[in-house]
Every structure is written in structure tokens, then in C-alpha cells.
Design an enzyme around this catalytic site. Structure first.
Site, short mmCIF file in Angstrom:
data_model
loop_
_atom_site.label_atom_id
_atom_site.label_comp_id
_atom_site.label_asym_id
_atom_site.label_seq_id
_atom_site.Cartn_x
_atom_site.Cartn_y
_atom_site.Cartn_z
N THR A 43 0.81 -1.22 0.00
CA THR A 43 0.00 0.00 0.00
C THR A 43 0.84 1.26 0.00
O THR A 43 0.45 2.28 -0.55
CB THR A 43 -0.91 0.00 1.24
OG1 THR A 43 -1.72 -1.15 1.17
CG2 THR A 43 -1.80 1.21 1.29
N TYR A 56 -8.04 0.40 -3.97
CA TYR A 56 -6.83 0.93 -4.60
C TYR A 56 -6.01 -0.23 -5.11
O TYR A 56 -6.30 -1.39 -4.84
CB TYR A 56 -6.00 1.74 -3.58
CG TYR A 56 -5.48 0.89 -2.47
CD1 TYR A 56 -6.27 0.58 -1.37
CD2 TYR A 56 -4.20 0.32 -2.54
CE1 TYR A 56 -5.82 -0.24 -0.36
CE2 TYR A 56 -3.75 -0.50 -1.53
CZ TYR A 56 -4.55 -0.77 -0.45
OH TYR A 56 -4.11 -1.59 0.54
N THR A 122 1.49 -4.42 4.35
CA THR A 122 1.39 -4.75 5.77
C THR A 122 0.79 -6.13 6.05
O THR A 122 0.96 -6.66 7.13
CB THR A 122 0.54 -3.69 6.51
OG1 THR A 122 -0.76 -3.66 5.92
CG2 THR A 122 1.18 -2.33 6.45
N ASP A 123 0.10 -6.70 5.06
CA ASP A 123 -0.61 -7.97 5.31
C ASP A 123 0.31 -9.08 5.81
O ASP A 123 -0.04 -9.82 6.72
CB ASP A 123 -1.33 -8.45 4.04
CG ASP A 123 -2.56 -7.62 3.71
OD1 ASP A 123 -2.88 -6.71 4.48
OD2 ASP A 123 -3.20 -7.91 2.68
N LYS A 195 0.10 -7.83 13.20
CA LYS A 195 -0.91 -6.91 12.66
C LYS A 195 -2.22 -7.17 13.38
O LYS A 195 -2.69 -8.31 13.45
CB LYS A 195 -1.06 -7.14 11.15
CG LYS A 195 -1.97 -6.13 10.47
CD LYS A 195 -1.99 -6.24 8.95
CE LYS A 195 -2.89 -5.16 8.36
NZ LYS A 195 -2.94 -5.14 6.91
N GLU A 316 -2.04 -28.98 28.65
CA GLU A 316 -3.24 -29.83 28.55
C GLU A 316 -3.03 -30.97 27.56
O GLU A 316 -3.81 -31.91 27.51
CB GLU A 316 -4.44 -28.99 28.12
CG GLU A 316 -4.98 -28.08 29.22
CD GLU A 316 -6.21 -27.33 28.75
OE1 GLU A 316 -7.28 -27.94 28.63
OE2 GLU A 316 -6.09 -26.12 28.48
N1 GLU Z 1 -2.91 -6.11 0.80
C1 GLU Z 1 -2.00 -5.01 0.80
C2 GLU Z 1 -0.60 -5.44 1.14
O1 GLU Z 1 -0.33 -6.11 2.09
C3 GLU Z 1 -2.56 -3.99 1.66
C4 GLU Z 1 -2.03 -3.90 3.01
C5 GLU Z 1 -1.08 -2.76 3.17
O2 GLU Z 1 -0.02 -2.67 2.57
O3 GLU Z 1 -1.43 -1.99 4.01
O4 GLU Z 1 0.27 -5.08 0.39
#
Ligand code: GLU
Length: 359
Positions: A43, A56, A122-123, A195, A316
Site C-alpha cells: 500500500t 486501490y 502490511t498484510d 498486525k 493440557e
Molecule cells: N494487501 C495489501 C498489502 O499487504 C494492503 C495492506 C497494506 O499494505 O497496508 O500489500
């Protein structure tokens, strides 16, 4: 009169000493660090049609355009950029991660580069960060940076994250702290970050162990060093490795079926991570399937779908008797990375359990 002369001479000598001490420090302070940006997409390099839409496309923006959005970074460091890939991080792969590791090793080998910044979606940032933390031998700062909003959004978070990430990568005090992630003013360790929000800007947390530090407009403060093994102390090596062994994650829930565990075995997985309930638990059907898999030599790690806390050995579930491994404080996705790297070499279950305690 004589006394006054001596005093003057003394002041002149002291001033000369002060100048001699200060000049080299001044020159040193002027020397900018050399930072390389390795761009992978995400992103932070994403663009949308308008500033207020949630849809996007990832990986649309070049490194130059990202740097141009924060020209002040050029005061922090000399910047060079390389495009390693251009994907949304849902399409991140072991192939790209291995390519990153190789390039970081090459770049950090000599004195020419002081720090690395990786721009990334970020994924799956936590997987890439944790993988690099296991396999990169350098003590120079390696910093992942992303954003939750595309570059075209109102209040895009990418430019300041990039600025702060470069400030950390250029900072000698960031050395020896392993692979880090810098977003929204927080400096996380690759080992602890996760995350926690699909959309919020403050999406990364380091539960329980806490932050490595904070950064505000490039002013960094550090609280701790990572407690787990990484860098030069890591026993893992991916030199010449082109593929990682298959490890699957199976999600645990109420009345779960054992079919996915059996299917994973049939498909040739070398390891299985269970995202178990609570303390890495699962029902009897799933536990029986895990025991069957373990008897066939497949390594089964019990992790948890719960956001925080340790999965303890023999709590457990009788891991000793069933031949299972407990993930300690690694979540399922990081447990999978550790197991994939661990299985590059033949190991017994005791050794694999040790890795979960140490890394
Ligand atoms: N799906 C995208 C990625 O991981 C969006 C998440 C992001 O970068 O914030 O590249």
C-alpha cells in the site's frame, strides 16, 4: 599584569583544545549515513483514483516517487533504491523473501551501506520481518516500512513512515537490534510485532514484550534489545537456498474436522502448525490426526489462534507422549516461518522445541 597574561594564555590554550575537540565531531556529525531502500510493493506504493476511496491498487508508485513525497529524508541519509518486487504483500513469496535476504547480505557486507529500509505491504509484513530476522547475519539496521493508506489518500501515512524508517536505518544506535518495523511512530522487533487491525493506521502491536523504541519526526528513542536470537547469533543460513519445505497452517475451532490435517499430510507437507484454541488445544479428532502425522515424521507444532500468551509444552496436551512441539510465544504465521527454516536441516523434535524457546 603578569597574572592577567597567564590567564589570557590559559584561555587561549583552552579555546584551542575545545576547537580541536569540536571540529572532528562537527565533521563526523555532518557525515550522512548511506541507506538503501529495497522496495517490494504494498500500500505504501499504492494508488487510488481519489483521496477518499478504500479501493486501490498496491505497488503502483516508484521508489523515486515515494522519496520525492518526503524530500527531507535526503537530509537524513544518502538514499539509493532498488525494486525487488512490486506486489501486494498477499502475493509475497518465499522466493521474494530469499531474494531480499540475499540482497541484504550483499549490501551489508562491506562499509558502503549503513542501513536498509524495506518497503512492504502490511498484510504479511510480520512473516517477512521475522524470516529476515532469522536469516540475516548483519548487525546493521534492517527496517521494514509500510502504510495503511495508499499514497493518494487524504492523510496518507506512508511518507512519514518512510521518513521515520530511514531515520532508524541511518541511526548507529539502531545497530544490533535485529530486523525492525517502523510505522506510526513505533519501532517494533520482528520477533514481537503482529498486525491487529485490517484498516486502522495503528495496526501493528508488540504485545507482552513491548516496543524496541519510538520515533517522532526522525528523533529515535530506544527502550530495549530483542531478547530472542537473531543476526550473527542465529544458527540459520539460507545461502544458496532456493526453496523452503512445505509447512501448512490448520486453523482450530469448535468441533473441528481432522480432514485438513490429513489432507496436508497427503499433499506432502513436512510440517503442520495448528492455530489451536486457547493454549494450543484442539479436539480429540484433530489431536489423533496430529499424532498420526507425527508418527509419519511430519513435525506438528501447536500454536494458538489467541492473540497473546505462550503455548506451553505438556500443559493440557501431552506433547512428550504424542510427539508434538509447543510454539512458546510465536503465533501461527511466525511458527510456520520458523519451522520452514528449521526443516532445511534434519532435526529431532527436542531440537525443534529448543528453537521455539530461543527464537
Ligand atoms: N494487501 C495489501 C498489502 O499487504 C494492503 C495492506 C497494506 O499494505 O497496508 O500489500
Amino acid at each position: 599584569m603578569k597574572k592577567r597574561n597567564i590567564k589570557r594564555q590559559l584561555i587561549a590554550v583552552l579555546s584551542a583544545i575545545l576547537i580541536l575537540i569540536t571540529i572532528p565531531q562537527f565533521i563526523f556529525a555532518q557525515k550522512k549515513a548511506n541507506v538503501v531502500i529495497l522496495a517490494t510493493g504494498g500500500t505504501i506504493a499504492g494508488a487510488a483514483g481519489t483521496g477518499v476511496q478504500s479501493g486501490y491498487t498496491s505497488g503502483q508508485v516508484t521508489i523515486d516517487a515515494m522519496v520525492n513525497a518526503v524530500p527531507d529524508v535526503l537530509k537524513l541519509a544518502n538514499i539509493k533504491g532498488e525494486q525487488i518486487s512490486n506486489v501486494g504483500s498477499q502475493d509475497m513469496s518465499f522466493e521474494i523473501m530469499l531474494k531480499l535476504a540475499k540482497r541484504i547480505a550483499e549490501l551489508t557486507a562491506g562499509n558502503a551501506v549503513d542501513g536498509i529500509v524495506i518497503t512492504h505491504g502490511t498484510d504479511t509484513m510480520e512473516e517477512t520481518a521475522y524470516f529476515l530476522n532469522l536469516v540475516c547475519k548483519t548487525d546493521k539496521p534492517v527496517v521494514l516500512v509500510g502504510s495503511m493508506r495508499p499514497s493518494t489518500a487524504v492523510s496518507a501515512d506512508g511518507p512519514l513512515n518512510l521518513y521515520n524508517g530511514i531515520a532508524v536505518a541511518a541511526d548507529p544506535n539502531a545497530k544490533g537490534r535485529g530486523v525492525m518495523l517502523v510505522m506510526n511512530d513505533w519501532i517494533h522487533s520482528a520477533q514481537t510485532l503482529t498486525k491487529v487491525s485490517t484498516t486502522a493506521v495503528q495496526t501493528f502491536m508488540s504485545p507482552i514484550r513491548g516496543l524496541i523504541g519510538t520515533t517522532a519526526y526522525g528523533v529515535n528513542e530506544y527502550y530495549r534489545y530483542p531478547y530472542s536470537k537473531f543476526g550473527a547469533k542465529s544458527e540459520f543460513n539460507v545461502d544458496g537456498v532456493t526453496k523452503l519445505p512445505r509447512v501448512d497452517i490448520v486453523y482450530g475451532d469448535v468441533d473441528m474436522s481432522a480432514d485438513l490435517i490429513d489432507a496436508s499430510v497427503e499433499k506432502g507437507a513436512k510440517g503442520i502448525v495448528i492455530a489451536g484454541v486457547g493454549n494450543g488445544n484442539m479436539n480429540k479428532a484433530a489431536l489423533d490426526a496430529c499424532t498420526r502425522a507425527s508418527k509419519k515424521g511430519i513435525v506438528v507444532v501447536r500454536s494458538s489462534r489467541v492473540a497473546t500468551g505462550n503455548v506451553g509444552r505438556n500443559v493440557e496436551v501431552n506433547d512428550d507422549e504424542l510427539g508434538l512441539v509447543a510454539s512458546a510465544d510465536l503465533n501461527p504465521q511466525k511458527s510456520r516461518i520458523l519451522l520452514s527454516v528449521a526443516l532445511l536441516k534434519q532435526r529431532n523434535l527436542k531440537d525443534i522445541q529448543r528453537l521455539y524457546y530461543e527464537y
